[in-house]
Design an enzyme around this catalytic site. Structure first.
Site, short mmCIF file in Angstrom:
data_model
loop_
_atom_site.label_atom_id
_atom_site.label_comp_id
_atom_site.label_asym_id
_atom_site.label_seq_id
_atom_site.Cartn_x
_atom_site.Cartn_y
_atom_site.Cartn_z
N HIS A 64 29.39 -73.88 3.86
CA HIS A 64 28.11 -73.40 4.56
C HIS A 64 28.17 -72.07 5.36
O HIS A 64 29.11 -72.10 6.03
CB HIS A 64 27.22 -74.60 5.12
N ASP A 174 33.15 -73.60 12.33
CA ASP A 174 32.50 -74.39 11.32
C ASP A 174 31.23 -73.80 10.87
O ASP A 174 30.24 -73.58 11.47
CB ASP A 174 32.16 -75.66 12.26
N GLU A 202 23.18 -76.12 6.40
CA GLU A 202 24.22 -77.30 6.55
C GLU A 202 23.83 -78.14 7.75
O GLU A 202 23.56 -79.44 7.91
CB GLU A 202 25.68 -77.17 6.21
N GLU A 203 23.81 -77.39 8.74
CA GLU A 203 23.53 -78.16 10.22
C GLU A 203 22.29 -78.82 10.56
O GLU A 203 22.41 -79.38 11.48
CB GLU A 203 23.96 -76.82 11.11
N HIS A 313 30.95 -77.08 17.22
CA HIS A 313 29.67 -76.96 17.75
C HIS A 313 29.62 -76.59 19.27
O HIS A 313 28.64 -76.70 19.75
CB HIS A 313 28.73 -77.97 17.34
#
Lengths: 340, 340
Positions: A64, A174, A202-203, A313
């Site tokens: 992603h 990420d 995606e998140e 994150h």
């Protein structure tokens, strides 16, 4: 090479719903190497490249482009920006952090009244997210409106640091590491035909992958991801999930997906045969685009390869460089296996 | 060097309380070319003199402190560094925070944040206490133990940055922004014919109890003193704060301040059109070096001029450029105006 690509990608902004900058960069890199390129109304980028063989099953790799960040929800009369999370940001990592907001990358900081002005009780708690704010140095609403607008996305500070014994710190590891792996593969000769899907959103619920899978119609999908590592003092046993330095993660299951057992075993065997250190997740936590892809169409066989990341994150996520490189190595072996 | 540029340079140096070496050296070198005399005392404070050459001239002391809050390591656990705080650190600033560990050469580190999955529902909205946090320097236990002995200080990594048109942000602006102010004022005063001797003191260990100023003021033995430090600026989460960034330096009034001097500063500001604001200091302790200086030797007539600063003791301390300029103007004008 792979690391340089990842670091470049980490410095681009692509908070969920605003992945354009990342997509534009990837497109430019992979265009000369692609046999077919598709995009869709959500912003997914799907790239097909022929390899030495046509595999029995259609293969899709997936990573992603989006990252967690913030979205401006209001501008106060005093000139501060109120915000909400775009993706799952732990509120504990926000206070006193730098962000840049909107297309002009306006610098701002997430303010918090000085410790001197707090009660002992307040120092032990976090302000509610709705009470947090970004300070862009404006003295009132009018001045702030020249710098930012409601709906602007804000990303974390983007300095990359390599440190210690082979570690790298950046925002958005990420999942720019997965994107970097795919860019590197696209720039090389492939053992078999393959679709490379760079997804959006995606998140915020693996939303891009759901429609991209329908577009590409894979039989087999390998998700290239990151996963949380809690290998810190005070965290014991399975709660650590995985550890930096113990190898690439081949998960059997997370909260979104029970991964295909055949592919899981194949990946483990390939890692063992090629002396690539690997580990699995010791806690059923998190999720990947695999959840969307697996249940698209009439069902897709899905596996994942995840790089362990500390402080995931957050503005200061940390990965082990060797494990970023191991992802690329193992995917290549996987494609060779699929070509057999 | 321009005022803001000097503040930028000072902000970038590492000098937590008790470990101010690099700041001390920089300040002494900067003052040397235009001062009559510069010395560094046993606690590391730098004092520069400009003597007016008039018989019986009185001495006015300008003070700002050079130390910043920080951390100090206490040991190694699983390769991570445990630490204690040095000065008033807000623990909520720490998770996913980049720091410089002041070994020789310094080490980069990230304070690891506990991922949400290892936090209980109750702990999620809470701040993690500093003694449960560790610095990740990317080293194994043996190497970390060898390179980082207990007692090694560390400071935040935070670049000096412009916010909007009028504000700047960075670490250690408490009180290096004011150190820049008194140094620039002193530099200007050195080029003038004055009626008083001027002593420019950039002091150490303020954050741990005004210790540097106490001994340096003894040595300087001034008749009057102008202490320049920061004060809280109003923010959305601290609306009760009286002083505001952008409204000029604050002249404090209260028992810790010589009232006649405060009135003179206010009158002078009005006469010269320098913006300033008033601040009441009810107690005998203003929380600044004015406390130590006022009761030095047989007593010193002391005034306190404060630069409004948002987010004190965070890595994103924010001040207004125009306030800094106004502060230089007012300090300079005050000393120029002093009679024999």
């Amino acid at each position: 090479m792979m690391l340089d690509t990842m670091e470049t990608l980490c410095c681009l902004d692509g908070v969920s719903g605003g992945e354009d900058e990342v997509r534009d960069y990837i497109l430019e890199r992979v265009m000369p190497h692609a046999d077919e390129i598709r995009t869709d109304p959500m912003g997914n980028l799907m790239v097909f490249k022929r390899g030495a063989k046509i595999p029995d099953r259609r293969i899709m790799l997936c990573a992603h482009m989006d990252e967690v960040g913030l979205i401006v929800t209001d501008i106060t009369s005093e000139g501060y920006l109120r915000f909400a999370q775009a993706g799952g940001v732990n509120p504990q990592v926000l206070l006193g952090k730098r962000v840049h907001a909107g297309p002009q990358r306006v610098p701002g900081v997430i303010g918090c009244k000085a410790v001197h002005l707090t009660t002992p009780e307040q120092r032990k708690t976090l302000p509610d997210l709705k009470d947090m704010y970004i300070d862009v140095g404006a003295s009132g609403r009018e001045e702030a409106e020249k710098l930012a607008s409601i709906g602007d996305l804000a990303a974390f500070d983007d300095t990359v640091v390599r440190y210690g014994d082979g570690f790298v710190k950046a925002k958005a590891i990420d999942d720019r590491v997965g994107c970097a792996t795919m860019v590197e593969l696209l720039e090389s000769e492939l053992p078999c035909d393959c679709w490379f899907v760079f997804t959006v959103q995606e998140e915020v619920g693996c939303r891009g992958a759901a429609v991209a899978a329908v577009n590409v119609e894979p039989d087999v999908a390998l998700v290239l991801e990151t996963t949380t590592a809690a290998d810190l003092p005070g965290v014991e046993g399975a709660d650590r999930v995985c550890m930096l330095g113990k190898g690439i993660v081949i998960p059997f299951m997370d909260r979104g997906t029970i991964y295909d057992r055949e592919l899981y075993n194949t990946l483990r065997r390939l890692a063992d045969e090629n002396a690539i250190p690997w580990q699995t997740k010791t806690r059923i936590a998190g999720g990947t685009d695999g959840s969307s892809v697996q249940r698209s169409l009439g069902g897709v066989r899905v596996a994942a390869l995840s790089v362990p990341v500390r402080n995931i994150h957050s503005p200061a996520s940390v990965a082990k460089i060797a494990e970023c490189e191991a992802q690329l190595k193992l995917v290549r072996l996987f494609l060779e296996e699929m070509a057999k | 060097m321009e005022l803001i540029e000097l503040a930028r340079r000072l902000s970038g140096l590492s000098g937590p309380s008790g470990f101010e070496g690099p700041v001390c050296e920089y300040v002494a070198n900067y003052l040397h070319p235009f001062a009559d005399e510069v010395y560094t005392d046993v606690l590391g404070s730098v004092t520069a003199w400009k003597r007016c050459g008039k018989p019986g001239a009185k001495t006015v002391l300008l003070d700002a402190h050079m130390d910043e809050i920080g951390l100090v390591t206490t040991g190694v656990k699983d390769g991570f560094l445990s630490f204690a705080t040095l000065g008033g650190v807000d623990p909520r600033m720490l998770p996913a925070r980049e720091v410089q560990v002041l070994t020789e050469p310094p080490l980069y580190g990230v304070i690891a944040s506990m991922p949400p999955h290892v936090l209980s529902a109750e702990d999620k909205g809470k701040a993690v206490p500093a003694d449960k946090l560790y610095i990740d320097v990317g080293l194994d236990r043996q190497t970390a133990e060898r390179l980082v002995p207990p007692g090694t200080p560390a400071v935040y990594i935070s670049a000096f940055e412009e916010l909007g048109e009028h504000q700047v942000c960075g670490k250690a602006l408490d009180d290096r922004a004011c150190a820049a102010i008194i140094i620039k004022a002193f530099e200007r005063l050195c080029a003038q014919d004055l009626n008083v001797d001027v002593c420019c003191l950039v002091s150490t260990q303020e954050e741990v109890g005004h210790r540097g100023a106490k001994v340096a003021a003894w040595t300087a033995a001034p008749h009057a003193a102008l202490v320049v430090d920061v004060t809280h600026g109003r923010t959305p989460d601290a609306p009760q704060v009286v002083c505001q960034c952008g409204k000029g330096p604050a002249v404090s009034i209260g028992p810790n301040i010589n009232r006649a001097m405060a009135m003179e500063l206010l009158a002078l500001a009005e006469k010269k059109g320098i913006p300033c604001q008033r601040k009441a200091e009810p107690g005998g302790n203003s929380g600044t070096n004015a406390e130590a200086v006022q009761v030095s030797r047989t007593g010193v007539a002391t005034a306190l001029l404060s630069l409004p600063l948002k987010y004190m003791h965070t890595p994103v301390e924010t001040v207004c450029r125009e306030d800094m300029t106004a502060c230089v103007e007012l300090v300079t004008a005050y000393v120029e105006n002093m009679e024999v």
